[in-house]
Design a protein around this motif. Structure first.
Motif, short mmCIF file in Angstrom:
data_model
loop_
_atom_site.label_atom_id
_atom_site.label_comp_id
_atom_site.label_asym_id
_atom_site.label_seq_id
_atom_site.Cartn_x
_atom_site.Cartn_y
_atom_site.Cartn_z
N SER A 170 -19.07 92.71 -24.40
CA SER A 170 -20.47 92.34 -24.21
C SER A 170 -20.62 91.28 -23.14
O SER A 170 -19.68 90.52 -22.85
CB SER A 170 -21.07 91.82 -25.52
OG SER A 170 -20.45 90.61 -25.90
N MET A 171 -21.81 91.26 -22.55
CA MET A 171 -22.22 90.22 -21.62
C MET A 171 -23.65 89.85 -21.97
O MET A 171 -24.48 90.73 -22.22
CB MET A 171 -22.17 90.71 -20.17
CG MET A 171 -22.38 89.60 -19.11
SD MET A 171 -24.02 88.87 -18.90
CE MET A 171 -24.98 90.25 -18.31
N GLU A 172 -23.91 88.54 -22.02
CA GLU A 172 -25.27 88.07 -22.24
C GLU A 172 -25.63 87.13 -21.11
O GLU A 172 -24.89 86.21 -20.79
CB GLU A 172 -25.40 87.36 -23.59
CG GLU A 172 -26.84 86.99 -23.87
CD GLU A 172 -27.14 86.74 -25.33
OE1 GLU A 172 -28.29 86.39 -25.62
OE2 GLU A 172 -26.23 86.89 -26.17
N GLN A 173 -26.79 87.39 -20.51
CA GLN A 173 -27.27 86.62 -19.36
C GLN A 173 -28.25 85.54 -19.81
O GLN A 173 -29.11 85.79 -20.66
CB GLN A 173 -27.99 87.57 -18.39
CG GLN A 173 -28.65 86.88 -17.21
CD GLN A 173 -29.71 87.76 -16.57
OE1 GLN A 173 -30.61 88.26 -17.25
NE2 GLN A 173 -29.60 87.97 -15.28
N TYR A 174 -28.11 84.37 -19.21
CA TYR A 174 -29.06 83.27 -19.34
C TYR A 174 -29.44 82.93 -17.90
O TYR A 174 -28.56 82.78 -17.05
CB TYR A 174 -28.41 82.06 -20.02
CG TYR A 174 -27.84 82.39 -21.37
CD1 TYR A 174 -28.60 82.22 -22.52
CD2 TYR A 174 -26.55 82.92 -21.50
CE1 TYR A 174 -28.08 82.55 -23.78
CE2 TYR A 174 -26.03 83.25 -22.74
CZ TYR A 174 -26.80 83.06 -23.87
OH TYR A 174 -26.28 83.40 -25.10
N VAL A 175 -30.75 82.84 -17.61
CA VAL A 175 -31.16 82.68 -16.21
C VAL A 175 -32.46 81.91 -16.11
O VAL A 175 -33.30 81.96 -17.01
CB VAL A 175 -31.30 84.07 -15.53
CG1 VAL A 175 -32.37 84.91 -16.20
CG2 VAL A 175 -31.55 83.96 -14.04
N ASP A 176 -32.61 81.20 -15.00
CA ASP A 176 -33.88 80.54 -14.68
C ASP A 176 -34.81 81.63 -14.16
O ASP A 176 -34.97 81.82 -12.96
CB ASP A 176 -33.67 79.44 -13.64
CG ASP A 176 -34.94 78.69 -13.31
OD1 ASP A 176 -36.02 79.05 -13.84
OD2 ASP A 176 -34.86 77.73 -12.53
#
Length: 130
Positions: free
Chosen positions: A114-120
Motif C-alpha cells: 500500500s501507499m498513502e499520500q499526504y499532500v498540501d
C-alpha cells in the motif's frame, strides 16, 4: 533481496521511465494506492492497472514537467515514508505549482502492499483554477 528503503528509493531517483518500471516490478498484485482528499486524483486504487490508469497516466497527460522530488526517507521495518515536493504545470490552465507531500508505503517480502499520500492539496488546487 533489496531492503524496503532501497525498493522505494528506486521508484523516485531515476528517470520517469525507470521509476515507473521499477514501481511496476514491486507492486503486489492487490496493492492499494490512496491519493489524498483534495488532490485531483483522490481515491483508493487497487492493482497496477487501476493505479496506472487513474494516477500515473493522468499525471503524464494532464501536466507538463510533473515531478515528485524526495528530500527525506524514513524507514521502520517494512514501512517507508518519503517526504518531498511535487512540481509541474497543469496543462489546462498553464499554472505552475509546487506542493509538499509525504508518501507512506507498507511493504512485505519485497513488494509494495500500500501507499498513502499526504499532500498540501491547496497548492495543487490553485494550479487547477482558471
Amino acid at each position: 533481496m533489496k531492503s524496503p528503503l532501497e525498493i522505494i528509493k528506486a521508484t523516485y531517483e531515476g528517470s520517469s521511465e525507470e521509476n515507473g518500471k521499477n514501481l511496476l516490478e514491486v507492486l503486489a498484485p492487490n496493492a492499494t494506492w490512496t491519493e489524498a482528499a483534495g488532490f485531483p486524483y483522490a481515491g483508493t486504487y487497487t492493482g497496477a492497472e487501476d493505479i496506472v490508469a487513474n494516477v500515473f497516466h493522468r499525471l503524464g497527460t494532464e501536466w507538463t514537467g510533473y515531478q515528485a522530488k524526495v528530500h527525506t526517507y524514513l524507514a521502520d521495518g517494512d514501512r517507508v515514508a518519503a517526504f518531498g515536493v511535487y512540481s509541474g504545470t497543469y496543462n489546462a490552465t498553464g499554472k505552475y505549482m509546487t506542493a509538499t507531500f509525504a508518501h507512506l508505503y507498507q511493504l512485505k517480502d519485497g513488494k509494495i502492499l500500500s501507499m498513502e499520500q499526504y499532500v498540501d492539496s491547496a497548492m495543487v488546487q490553485e494550479a487547477l483554477k482558471s
